[in-house]
Design an enzyme around this catalytic site. Structure first.
Site, mmCIF file in Angstrom:
data_model
loop_
_atom_site.group_PDB
_atom_site.id
_atom_site.type_symbol
_atom_site.label_atom_id
_atom_site.label_comp_id
_atom_site.label_asym_id
_atom_site.label_seq_id
_atom_site.Cartn_x
_atom_site.Cartn_y
_atom_site.Cartn_z
ATOM 1 N N GLY A 178 0.621 -1.333 -0.076
ATOM 2 C CA GLY A 178 -0.087 0.233 0.013
ATOM 3 C C GLY A 178 0.513 0.963 -0.019
ATOM 4 N N ARG A 189 -2.520 0.715 -6.958
ATOM 5 C CA ARG A 189 -2.665 1.581 -8.331
ATOM 6 C C ARG A 189 -1.503 1.219 -8.851
ATOM 7 N NH1 ARG A 189 -5.124 6.769 -4.882
ATOM 8 N NH2 ARG A 189 -3.827 5.810 -3.624
ATOM 9 N N ASN A 235 1.299 -2.454 5.370
ATOM 10 C CA ASN A 235 0.726 -1.177 5.639
ATOM 11 C C ASN A 235 -1.387 -0.938 4.495
ATOM 12 O OD1 ASN A 235 0.804 2.132 5.842
ATOM 13 N ND2 ASN A 235 0.055 1.481 3.773
ATOM 14 N N TYR A 263 -13.977 -1.723 11.944
ATOM 15 C CA TYR A 263 -13.088 -0.818 11.311
ATOM 16 C C TYR A 263 -11.268 -0.890 12.810
ATOM 17 C CZ TYR A 263 -8.444 2.593 10.827
ATOM 18 O OH TYR A 263 -7.435 2.629 10.592
HETATM 19 C C1 8X3 Z 1 -6.679 5.699 12.054
HETATM 20 C C2 8X3 Z 1 -6.760 6.237 13.695
HETATM 21 O O1 8X3 Z 1 -9.053 7.105 14.731
HETATM 22 O O2 8X3 Z 1 -8.927 8.089 11.974
HETATM 23 O O3 8X3 Z 1 -6.720 3.883 12.064
HETATM 24 O O4 8X3 Z 1 -9.296 5.579 13.663
HETATM 25 S S1 8X3 Z 1 -8.672 6.439 13.809
#
Ligand code: 8X3
Length: 257
Positions: free
Chosen positions: A13, A39, A91, A157
């Site tokens: 990445g 990409r 990454n 996430y």
């Molecule tokens: C990115 C940090 O807090 O924006 O991994 O999710 S946050």
């Protein structure tokens, strides 16, 4: 300090953001850069600047780490002088959406889990046996403060980054007795395209994420990664957690104005 000169450093990445910053940091250390991203044209654009910055050589190839067969084929097809990575920076990763879990798009979950968790596993599984056989190597995984404290509307996430942390811990245990090192680098808010990608191009919403504070820069994170990679061979930096001075944890920020 371990010299990275002429070492093969593989960054996934790496066409933008923290990945590209890592490529430049390792270039300045004289490494040979093995770079992949979805990409290829963006990677190819970086190549002259990376050589200018000091990279001993650069080899770019297209790869979406979530595609299991593509990972296996692409990594098996690397020219022999590029196949023996000394450092792997896992990454590649992304976030999609910020919505209550019970109302979220399932496709968002698939993409995050497939990239952040399964993609990291596929690349790791392909690269680490060679490191063990050669008796040297370092896996550096990109985690997040999100993996340490879940925030509202970000459960999946955050779960992918919690999984990354568990995988890093487990891999370190499984590699005990070998000289292969494992580090997780867990930044908080970093000014990259992360939020633009999360909000699928909604620039206004993305800009609000960084409003009134000074986020980390990708170079700050790359600097920490380079530092971990350049410790003496017997030193394993297990975890680095880093935030801007304006962030205390996943949802406590100091915003001016
Ligand atoms: C990115 C940090 O807090 O924006 O991994 O999710 S946050």
């Amino acid at each position: 300090m371990l010299s990275l000169k002429d070492k093969v450093v593989f960054v996934t990445g790496s066409s933008a953001g923290i990945g590209a910053a890592c490529a430049f940091a390792f270039a300045a250390a004289g490494a040979r850069l093995l770079l992949c991203a979805r990409r290829l044209e963006k990677l190819a654009q970086l190549q002259p600047a990376l050589l200018e910055a000091g990279a001993a050589a650069v080899y770019c190839f297209p790869l979406d780490v979530m595609r299991r067969d593509d990972v296996a084929h692409a990594l098996a097809a690397l020219p022999p002088e590029w196949a023996a990575a000394d450092v792997l920076v896992n990454n590649a990763g992304l976030s999609r959406g910020m919505t209550k879990l019970y109302q979220d798009e399932i496709d968002n979950w698939e993409e995050m889990i497939d990239t952040n968790v399964k993609g990291l596993l596929y690349v790791t599984r392909a690269m680490v046996p060679g490191m063990v056989a050669r008796g040297r190597g370092h896996v550096i995984n990109l985690g997040s403060t999100a993996g340490r404290m879940t925030y509202p509307n970000g459960a999946v996430y955050c779960a992918t980054k919690a999984a990354e942390r568990a995988i890093s811990e487990g891999l370190r245990q499984d590699l005990l007795g070998t000289p292969v090192r494992v580090t997780t680098v867990d930044p908080g808010m970093v000014q990259t395209d992360f939020s633009k990608i999360r909000f699928r191009g909604d620039e206004e919403r993305a800009a609000k994420v960084y409003q009134g504070l000074t986020p980390l820069k990708p170079e700050d994170v790359a600097d920490a990664i380079l530092w971990a990679a350049s410790r003496p061979a017997h030193v394993n930096i297990n975890e680095i957690v880093m935030t801007t001075i304006d962030q205390a944890n996943s949802y406590l920020f100091h915003r001016k104005g």
